[in-house]
Design a protein around this motif. Sequence first.
Motif, PDB file in Angstrom:
ATOM      1  N   ARG A  70       0.833  -1.207   0.000  1.00  9.50           N
ATOM      2  CA  ARG A  70       0.000   0.000   0.000  1.00  9.50           C
ATOM      3  C   ARG A  70       0.864   1.253   0.000  1.00  9.50           C
ATOM      4  N   SER A  71       1.292   1.634  -1.152  1.00  6.39           N
ATOM      5  CA  SER A  71       2.099   2.846  -1.259  1.00  6.39           C
ATOM      6  C   SER A  71       1.179   4.060  -1.333  1.00  6.39           C
ATOM      7  N   GLY A  72       1.696   5.178  -0.916  1.00  5.69           N
ATOM      8  CA  GLY A  72       0.921   6.414  -0.967  1.00  5.69           C
ATOM      9  C   GLY A  72       0.054   6.645   0.250  1.00  5.69           C
ATOM     10  N   ILE A  73      -0.021   5.672   1.141  1.00  2.70           N
ATOM     11  CA  ILE A  73      -0.803   5.826   2.365  1.00  2.70           C
ATOM     12  C   ILE A  73       0.169   5.814   3.537  1.00  2.70           C
ATOM     13  N   GLU A  74       0.100   6.845   4.344  1.00  2.93           N
ATOM     14  CA  GLU A  74       0.963   6.872   5.515  1.00  2.93           C
ATOM     15  C   GLU A  74       0.617   5.683   6.405  1.00  2.93           C
ATOM     16  N   THR A  75       1.626   4.880   6.745  1.00  5.27           N
ATOM     17  CA  THR A  75       1.426   3.691   7.559  1.00  5.27           C
ATOM     18  C   THR A  75       2.249   3.804   8.831  1.00  5.27           C
ATOM     19  N   LEU A  76       1.563   3.673   9.964  1.00  3.27           N
ATOM     20  CA  LEU A  76       2.209   3.752  11.260  1.00  3.27           C
ATOM     21  C   LEU A  76       2.249   2.376  11.910  1.00  3.27           C
ATOM     22  N   ASP A  77       3.253   2.157  12.734  1.00  4.40           N
ATOM     23  CA  ASP A  77       3.448   0.896  13.440  1.00  4.40           C
ATOM     24  C   ASP A  77       2.488   0.814  14.628  1.00  4.40           C
ATOM     25  N   ALA A  78       1.634  -0.193  14.639  1.00  7.18           N
ATOM     26  CA  ALA A  78       0.627  -0.344  15.695  1.00  7.18           C
ATOM     27  C   ALA A  78       1.251  -0.551  17.067  1.00  7.18           C
ATOM     28  N   SER A  79       2.460  -1.091  17.117  1.00  5.63           N
ATOM     29  CA  SER A  79       3.103  -1.333  18.411  1.00  5.63           C
ATOM     30  C   SER A  79       3.725  -0.069  19.000  1.00  5.63           C
ATOM     31  N   LYS A  80       3.824   0.985  18.194  1.00  2.09           N
ATOM     32  CA  LYS A  80       4.450   2.229  18.651  1.00  2.09           C
ATOM     33  C   LYS A  80       3.490   3.409  18.683  1.00  2.09           C
ATOM     34  N   THR A  81       2.313   3.255  18.105  1.00  2.00           N
ATOM     35  CA  THR A  81       1.359   4.359  18.015  1.00  2.00           C
ATOM     36  C   THR A  81       0.311   4.204  19.103  1.00  2.00           C
ATOM     37  N   ARG A  82       0.168   5.225  19.920  1.00  2.00           N
ATOM     38  CA  ARG A  82      -0.776   5.185  21.046  1.00  2.00           C
ATOM     39  C   ARG A  82      -2.104   5.842  20.656  1.00  2.00           C
ATOM     40  N   LEU A  83      -3.146   5.452  21.366  1.00  2.00           N
ATOM     41  CA  LEU A  83      -4.502   5.938  21.062  1.00  2.00           C
ATOM     42  C   LEU A  83      -4.603   7.464  20.974  1.00  2.00           C
ATOM     43  N   PRO A  84      -3.969   8.235  21.871  1.00  2.00           N
ATOM     44  CA  PRO A  84      -4.119   9.693  21.771  1.00  2.00           C
ATOM     45  C   PRO A  84      -3.605  10.290  20.463  1.00  2.00           C
ATOM     46  N   PHE A  85      -2.752   9.565  19.735  1.00  2.00           N
ATOM     47  CA  PHE A  85      -2.268  10.076  18.455  1.00  2.00           C
ATOM     48  C   PHE A  85      -3.437  10.315  17.494  1.00  2.00           C
ATOM     49  N   ILE A  86      -4.445   9.457  17.558  1.00  2.00           N
ATOM     50  CA  ILE A  86      -5.617   9.576  16.687  1.00  2.00           C
ATOM     51  C   ILE A  86      -6.776  10.262  17.397  1.00  2.00           C
TER      52      ILE A  86
END
Length: 190
Positions: A70-86
């Motif tokens: 999936r190129s062109g879509i920013e992809t974040l690591d679920a193990s490093k991204t915390r709920l408050p980020f979203i």
Amino acid sequence: MEYRFKIQLKGISRPGVWRRVVVPGDFTFLRFHRVIQTLFGWEDYHLFEFKDRECQGHLRITEPRDDDFRSGIETLDASKTRLPFIFADGVRHFLYVYDFGDHWVHDITLEAVCDGDSRNRALCLSGNGSCPPEDCGGPRGYGSMKDIFRTMPESKEADEYRNWLGLSGSESWDADAFDIDGVNAGLKRV
């Protein structure tokens, strides 16, 4: 801080399948994935992603893979991204997709943010409906299975579903079943 969410499976009705849960605000999305798996009774056999939109989204959160296409879509690591980020700055809706074949889309709605009692675990507050079985063909396949049990419970097709689901002779899938105590016991291990 704690987040209260209502998470509902899209494309399922009569009964709808949803869960209301309180989650500590410091959870990562990987831990939130495990909470959702437990809430709905999924077996964690398949890939998952969180995303901002069902189609043409701009952001996804998942476990990184070398074969990710999936190129062109920013992809974040679920193990490093915390709920408050979203779930900050007024964001109230996000999606969780499980099993890219059956394509189970869960609509996540943030209902409240409140001070927590720091128990550091999720708690299911309420819910409705039984989670569909793994690999049943998505919402359409699940609907067909429920229809067979409802309209032709003695048919060959119903017997085949019983065998596949490990049910006894006359037992049927209970689409209304929801065991909040069992779910919360499972959440203690997440």
